[in-house]
Design a protein around this motif. Structure first.
Motif, PDB file in Angstrom:
ATOM      1  N   LEU A 147       1.265 -26.381 -35.706  1.00  0.00           N
ATOM      2  CA  LEU A 147       1.364 -27.783 -35.290  1.00  0.00           C
ATOM      3  C   LEU A 147       2.508 -27.995 -34.304  1.00  0.00           C
ATOM      4  O   LEU A 147       2.338 -28.661 -33.272  1.00  0.00           O
ATOM      5  N   VAL A 148       3.658 -27.422 -34.597  1.00  0.00           N
ATOM      6  CA  VAL A 148       4.836 -27.660 -33.752  1.00  0.00           C
ATOM      7  C   VAL A 148       4.671 -27.005 -32.385  1.00  0.00           C
ATOM      8  O   VAL A 148       5.153 -27.539 -31.379  1.00  0.00           O
ATOM      9  N   ALA A 149       3.987 -25.870 -32.325  1.00  0.00           N
ATOM     10  CA  ALA A 149       3.783 -25.205 -31.034  1.00  0.00           C
ATOM     11  C   ALA A 149       3.009 -26.072 -30.060  1.00  0.00           C
ATOM     12  O   ALA A 149       3.150 -25.925 -28.838  1.00  0.00           O
ATOM     13  N   SER A 150       2.196 -26.991 -30.579  1.00  0.00           N
ATOM     14  CA  SER A 150       1.429 -27.889 -29.705  1.00  0.00           C
ATOM     15  C   SER A 150       2.154 -29.186 -29.403  1.00  0.00           C
ATOM     16  O   SER A 150       1.646 -30.003 -28.634  1.00  0.00           O
ATOM     17  N   ALA A 184      -1.491 -38.303 -25.952  1.00  0.00           N
ATOM     18  CA  ALA A 184      -2.586 -38.625 -26.869  1.00  0.00           C
ATOM     19  C   ALA A 184      -3.549 -37.449 -26.996  1.00  0.00           C
ATOM     20  O   ALA A 184      -4.067 -37.172 -28.084  1.00  0.00           O
ATOM     21  N   ALA A 185      -3.786 -36.741 -25.891  1.00  0.00           N
ATOM     22  CA  ALA A 185      -4.645 -35.555 -25.950  1.00  0.00           C
ATOM     23  C   ALA A 185      -4.009 -34.469 -26.816  1.00  0.00           C
ATOM     24  O   ALA A 185      -4.698 -33.787 -27.577  1.00  0.00           O
ATOM     25  N   ILE A 186      -2.689 -34.325 -26.721  1.00  0.00           N
ATOM     26  CA  ILE A 186      -1.978 -33.350 -27.558  1.00  0.00           C
ATOM     27  C   ILE A 186      -2.126 -33.710 -29.033  1.00  0.00           C
ATOM     28  O   ILE A 186      -2.378 -32.837 -29.877  1.00  0.00           O
ATOM     29  N   PHE A 187      -1.999 -34.989 -29.369  1.00  0.00           N
ATOM     30  CA  PHE A 187      -2.092 -35.411 -30.773  1.00  0.00           C
ATOM     31  C   PHE A 187      -3.483 -35.138 -31.348  1.00  0.00           C
ATOM     32  O   PHE A 187      -3.608 -34.744 -32.511  1.00  0.00           O
ATOM     33  N   GLY A 188      -4.515 -35.339 -30.551  1.00  0.00           N
ATOM     34  CA  GLY A 188      -5.862 -35.059 -31.035  1.00  0.00           C
ATOM     35  C   GLY A 188      -6.045 -33.601 -31.388  1.00  0.00           C
ATOM     36  O   GLY A 188      -6.744 -33.257 -32.347  1.00  0.00           O
ATOM     37  N   GLY A 189      -5.389 -32.717 -30.619  1.00  0.00           N
ATOM     38  CA  GLY A 189      -5.504 -31.293 -30.872  1.00  0.00           C
ATOM     39  C   GLY A 189      -4.874 -30.834 -32.172  1.00  0.00           C
ATOM     40  O   GLY A 189      -5.134 -29.717 -32.636  1.00  0.00           O
ATOM     41  N   LEU A 190      -4.048 -31.682 -32.797  1.00  0.00           N
ATOM     42  CA  LEU A 190      -3.394 -31.312 -34.050  1.00  0.00           C
ATOM     43  C   LEU A 190      -4.314 -31.419 -35.258  1.00  0.00           C
ATOM     44  O   LEU A 190      -3.943 -30.973 -36.344  1.00  0.00           O
ATOM     45  N   ALA A 225       2.009 -17.086 -31.043  1.00  0.00           N
ATOM     46  CA  ALA A 225       1.747 -15.648 -31.198  1.00  0.00           C
ATOM     47  C   ALA A 225       3.030 -14.885 -31.537  1.00  0.00           C
ATOM     48  O   ALA A 225       3.005 -13.937 -32.337  1.00  0.00           O
ATOM     49  N   LEU A 226       4.155 -15.292 -30.953  1.00  0.00           N
ATOM     50  CA  LEU A 226       5.421 -14.620 -31.241  1.00  0.00           C
ATOM     51  C   LEU A 226       6.019 -15.058 -32.572  1.00  0.00           C
ATOM     52  O   LEU A 226       6.675 -14.262 -33.263  1.00  0.00           O
ATOM     53  N   MET A 227       5.813 -16.310 -32.955  1.00  0.00           N
ATOM     54  CA  MET A 227       6.393 -16.818 -34.193  1.00  0.00           C
ATOM     55  C   MET A 227       5.616 -16.399 -35.433  1.00  0.00           C
ATOM     56  O   MET A 227       6.163 -16.400 -36.538  1.00  0.00           O
ATOM     57  N   SER A 263      -6.144 -24.480 -28.296  1.00  0.00           N
ATOM     58  CA  SER A 263      -6.177 -23.019 -28.378  1.00  0.00           C
ATOM     59  C   SER A 263      -5.167 -22.487 -29.386  1.00  0.00           C
ATOM     60  O   SER A 263      -5.391 -21.433 -30.013  1.00  0.00           O
ATOM     61  N   THR A 264      -4.060 -23.195 -29.590  1.00  0.00           N
ATOM     62  CA  THR A 264      -3.040 -22.761 -30.550  1.00  0.00           C
ATOM     63  C   THR A 264      -3.626 -22.618 -31.952  1.00  0.00           C
ATOM     64  O   THR A 264      -3.328 -21.658 -32.669  1.00  0.00           O
ATOM     65  N   ASN A 265      -4.442 -23.579 -32.346  1.00  0.00           N
ATOM     66  CA  ASN A 265      -5.056 -23.546 -33.677  1.00  0.00           C
ATOM     67  C   ASN A 265      -5.962 -22.330 -33.831  1.00  0.00           C
ATOM     68  O   ASN A 265      -5.980 -21.677 -34.881  1.00  0.00           O
ATOM     69  N   LEU A 266      -6.699 -22.016 -32.779  1.00  0.00           N
ATOM     70  CA  LEU A 266      -7.608 -20.874 -32.838  1.00  0.00           C
ATOM     71  C   LEU A 266      -6.832 -19.555 -32.885  1.00  0.00           C
ATOM     72  O   LEU A 266      -7.278 -18.585 -33.524  1.00  0.00           O
TER      73      LEU A 266
END
Length: 604
Positions: free
Chosen positions: A550-553, A143-149, A524-526, A156-159
């Motif tokens: 989105l997929v990275a998270s 659920a925490a992962i979904f909120g980050g999307l 970062a690599l993709m 951090s992925t989004n940033l």
């Protein structure tokens, strides 16, 4: 394929294998890879380290501090109590209250403190209400992962994508831009967690029950006055292991020594606690050759009579990148550094039944500690481990009555106001996310909501180093033409079936990569690969960038691909395969949703 491209493939292969087998910590592996590429001339020094000058580093670091202030002010405690306050026996009803709330919080706060605060609260509440905790902790992480999307600051992925977009001349992500696809993915994920995951998550009791049962099976031997072994070391007396038993710990005047060093000298009155190899003993140890040693407790023991009011029992999870990783329990010197005796270790849902002194620690290992009073308050922000037990520790046989009291009042309102202010400034486009974060931290320090030392400790420097190094590796792929080469391979395999199939290829590669090298490294690599795919195909690149972000998270199939999964791995008493069983159908569903929705909102 030129020398530089071959070198990059070799370095990346080393990095992937090193991360997969926990050779070193992620930051050490990626920095080493970056150094090799710089020394070999693939990158200039400025190119190699430009990732550390990315505004993402500043923005994420400041958001760690804001999250810590929210925790210290009691905001997360109050929210947890509200969510779990009502009693119910229905797992679905509990998840209906828990999961959407966690997703909402993690959309605006860093995932790690949300889950870190949730684990001890949920474990304590589940014990009180006789609820199986393994049904709740994996959904907590997901659920925490979904909120980050859903928002720019959700993870951090989004940033990272935001910073990379700006550094490549694109417009950065708006605050809610990801929500067009992130929210539908979160809704589908939450419905899955509430209605389907209870059928798939294992029904295992909290690990404290198994530990209490194992403590019941310990054999206790006292060193009486006049014993021949007094003044001798464990090694000299051969009392470390014998007759199917190994020495688990020494109790010396209500002080626990564990693991027991081989050069530890025995004293009169020492109580030696032995565990049977394999967990079960066929008979008691024969002490005929040891004058002055006598068995005073044998299985089953009444462990409730052994509770010491000046000691606490705690569980901790070894962090990714922790200094403890790669060291043995004895080398870690937890007794000297933290005043904590290691009374047990669990790995991949199973108890380690062997002498612990020589046991090498890995990320995700759960350590069971006998500590001094106030252990949680003193070491909550340590870089070594996550604390997963509540303040006051864990009593045996019954729920502990000690509650953690954090300051509320003005600190709570100021920390909430700072978070709202940051969100408002960034969402309206008035201030850059990095500058808004710095201003927020300045306000928190000015009103003494958090001290400068606490602010520094709250930042996960390992994550920031991983991000900076991964951006540098991505730059190496870009300047050497490796990203373009990989993009051509992907296009050759998928372009015959249309742009959506190309998108599917990018999604699958990103999803697999994030399980190996973490979400931050994957995006970062993709990024340069997605950019090259777009240029090769002559399509708009933004949709590809959104998809990889989105997929990275969406790391749902292993406990090691995402930090919050690692945090709940041990406390939930999960096996490695449990994550695949629960997460694989959901991850495939979410990938499909991304492939369908991204071209609708960002035409290619």
């Amino acid at each position: 394929m030129g020398f530089e491209q071959l070198l990059i493939f070799g370095v990346l292969l080393f990095a992937f294998i090193g991360l997969a087998i926990d050779l070193w910590s992620p930051d050490a592996i990626l920095l080493t890879a970056l150094a090799v590429l710089t020394i070999s001339g693939v990158l200039s020094l400025e190119q190699a380290f430009q990732g550390f000058a990315n505004t993402t580093i500043i923005a994420l670091g400041s958001l760690y501090v804001v999250s810590a202030a929210m925790r210290e002010s009691g905001a997360l405690d109050r929210a947890s109590s509200f969510i779990l306050g009502r009693e119910t026996r229905s797992i679905q009803r509990i998840l209906l209250r828990l999961c959407p709330s966690v997703s909402l919080y993690s959309a605006f706060l860093n995932n790690t403190p949300v889950v870190a605060m949730g684990i001890p609260t949920i474990r304590r509440w589940a014990l009180k209400n006789n609820i199986i905790v393994s049904k709740l902790l994996m959904p907590l992480s997901f659920a925490a992962i979904f909120g980050g999307l859903c928002t720019l600051i959700g993870t951090s992925t989004n940033l990272i994508t935001h910073g990379l977009l700006q550094s490549h001349g694109f417009e950065g992500l708006s605050f809610f831009e990801l929500a067009w696809v992130g929210v539908p993915c979160a809704v589908v994920g939450l419905l899955y967690l509430i209605f389907i995951s209870p059928l798939l998550t294992p029904a295992r009791r909290d690990i404290r029950y198994e530990e209490e049962r194992r403590r019941n099976l310990l054999v206790e031997i006292e060193v009486t006055e006049g014993a021949d072994v007094i003044g001798e070391t464990i090694k000299d007396t051969n009392l470390g292991e014998f007759q199917g038993f190994y020495l688990s710990r020494i109790n010396r005047r209500d002080r626990e020594i564990a693991p027991v060093p081989k050069d530890e000298k025995l004293r009169r009155g020492d109580h030696l606690l032995y565990a049977a190899k394999g967990g079960i003993a066929a008979k008691l140890p024969d002490l005929a050759d040891y004058s002055g040693l006598q068995v005073i407790h044998h299985p089953p023991r009444d462990i409730e009579q052994e509770e010491k009011p000046e000691r606490e029992l705690h569980q901790v999870v070894v962090k990714e990148g922790s200094p403890l990783v790669g060291s043995t329990v004895e080398e870690a010197k937890l007794l000297e550094r933290f005043g904590a005796a290691v009374t047990g270790v669990r790995r991949r849902g199973r108890r380690v039944d062997q002498p612990l002194g020589s046991f090498v620690l890995h990320p995700g290992d759960v350590l069971l500690l006998d500590t001094r009073l106030g252990f949680r308050e003193a070491y909550e922000d340590t870089k070594d481990f996550f604390l997963t037990s509540a303040a006051g520790g864990e009593a045996s046989g019954a729920e502990t009555s000690i509650e953690e009291h954090r300051s509320e009042g003005k600190d709570l309102y100021i920390s909430v106001a700072v978070l709202v202010g940051i969100v408002s400034l960034v969402a309206t486009g008035l201030v850059h996310i990095a500058l808004a974060g710095i201003l927020g931290v300045a306000v928190l320090l000015s009103f003494n909501v958090i001290k400068a030392g606490e602010a520094r400790k709250s930042v996960d420097w390992t994550v920031l180093i991983v991000i900076g190094a991964a951006i540098g590796l991505g730059k190496a792929m870009e300047v050497s033409g490796t990203a373009e080469l990989i993009a051509r391979w992907m296009v050759d395999l998928t372009s015959a079936y249309g742009h959506r199939t190309v998108l599917a290829g990018v999604v699958i590669v990103t999803g697999l990569l994030t399980e190996i090298i973490t979400n931050n490294g994957a995006v970062a690599l993709m990024f340069p690969i997605a950019l090259s795919v777009a240029e090769t195909q002559g399509v708009e690149a933004r949709g590809l960038f959104i998809a990889i972000t989105l997929v990275a998270s969406m790391s749902l199939i292993t406990p090691i691909g995402y930090q919050t999964n690692l945090m709940v791995y041990g406390p939930g008493n999960y096996r490695f395969t449990d994550f695949f069983k629960v997460g694989f159908p959901l991850e495939l569903t979410l990938w499909t949703l991304v492939i369908i929705l991204v071209p609708i909102f960002w035409p290619m």
